[in-house]
Design a protein around this motif. Sequence first.
Motif, mmCIF file in Angstrom:
data_model
loop_
_atom_site.group_PDB
_atom_site.id
_atom_site.type_symbol
_atom_site.label_atom_id
_atom_site.label_comp_id
_atom_site.label_asym_id
_atom_site.label_seq_id
_atom_site.Cartn_x
_atom_site.Cartn_y
_atom_site.Cartn_z
ATOM 1 N N ARG A 16 0.857 -1.178 0.000
ATOM 2 C CA ARG A 16 0.000 0.000 0.000
ATOM 3 C C ARG A 16 0.895 1.231 0.000
ATOM 4 N N LEU A 17 0.312 2.388 -0.251
ATOM 5 C CA LEU A 17 1.071 3.623 -0.421
ATOM 6 C C LEU A 17 1.977 3.914 0.770
ATOM 7 N N ARG A 18 1.498 3.737 1.981
ATOM 8 C CA ARG A 18 2.300 4.046 3.169
ATOM 9 C C ARG A 18 3.623 3.287 3.168
ATOM 10 N N GLU A 19 3.565 2.004 2.801
ATOM 11 C CA GLU A 19 4.793 1.215 2.770
ATOM 12 C C GLU A 19 5.687 1.607 1.594
ATOM 13 N N VAL A 20 5.092 1.928 0.451
ATOM 14 C CA VAL A 20 5.875 2.393 -0.709
ATOM 15 C C VAL A 20 6.637 3.658 -0.330
ATOM 16 N N LEU A 21 5.964 4.576 0.354
ATOM 17 C CA LEU A 21 6.617 5.823 0.773
ATOM 18 C C LEU A 21 7.767 5.546 1.729
ATOM 19 N N ALA A 26 10.232 8.778 -0.198
ATOM 20 C CA ALA A 26 9.703 9.893 -0.989
ATOM 21 C C ALA A 26 8.337 10.302 -0.445
ATOM 22 N N SER A 27 7.850 11.424 -0.931
ATOM 23 C CA SER A 27 6.521 11.892 -0.536
ATOM 24 C C SER A 27 5.465 11.307 -1.473
ATOM 25 N N ARG A 28 4.222 11.400 -1.046
ATOM 26 C CA ARG A 28 3.100 10.921 -1.860
ATOM 27 C C ARG A 28 3.074 11.640 -3.207
ATOM 28 N N TYR A 32 3.472 9.962 -7.114
ATOM 29 C CA TYR A 32 2.491 10.113 -8.188
ATOM 30 C C TYR A 32 3.032 10.935 -9.356
ATOM 31 N N LEU A 33 3.915 11.895 -9.104
ATOM 32 C CA LEU A 33 4.574 12.608 -10.208
ATOM 33 C C LEU A 33 5.431 11.649 -11.021
ATOM 34 N N TRP A 34 6.174 10.784 -10.324
ATOM 35 C CA TRP A 34 7.015 9.799 -11.006
ATOM 36 C C TRP A 34 6.170 8.818 -11.815
#
Length: 66
Positions: A16-21, A26-28, A32-34
């Motif tokens: 999930r996003l929290r673990e990816v961050l 990096a920031s959220r 998403y920009l990447w």
Amino acid sequence: MVHTNNSTTEMDSILRLREVLRICGASRSSVYLWVNAGIFPPPIKIGARAVGWRRSAVQKWLDERS
């Protein structure tokens, strides 16, 4: 019978996003920009309002930066 050398292909978990961050540091908004720029793996839909990233895709992205 197919044999694989890599255990991640046998059991690829969804992050999930929290673990990816946490893993990427990096920031959220950066993630998403990447994704939009095509330099980070896109998320996959795992529910009506939920997305996640394959652990193997995130790990490959990290390995390519080393």
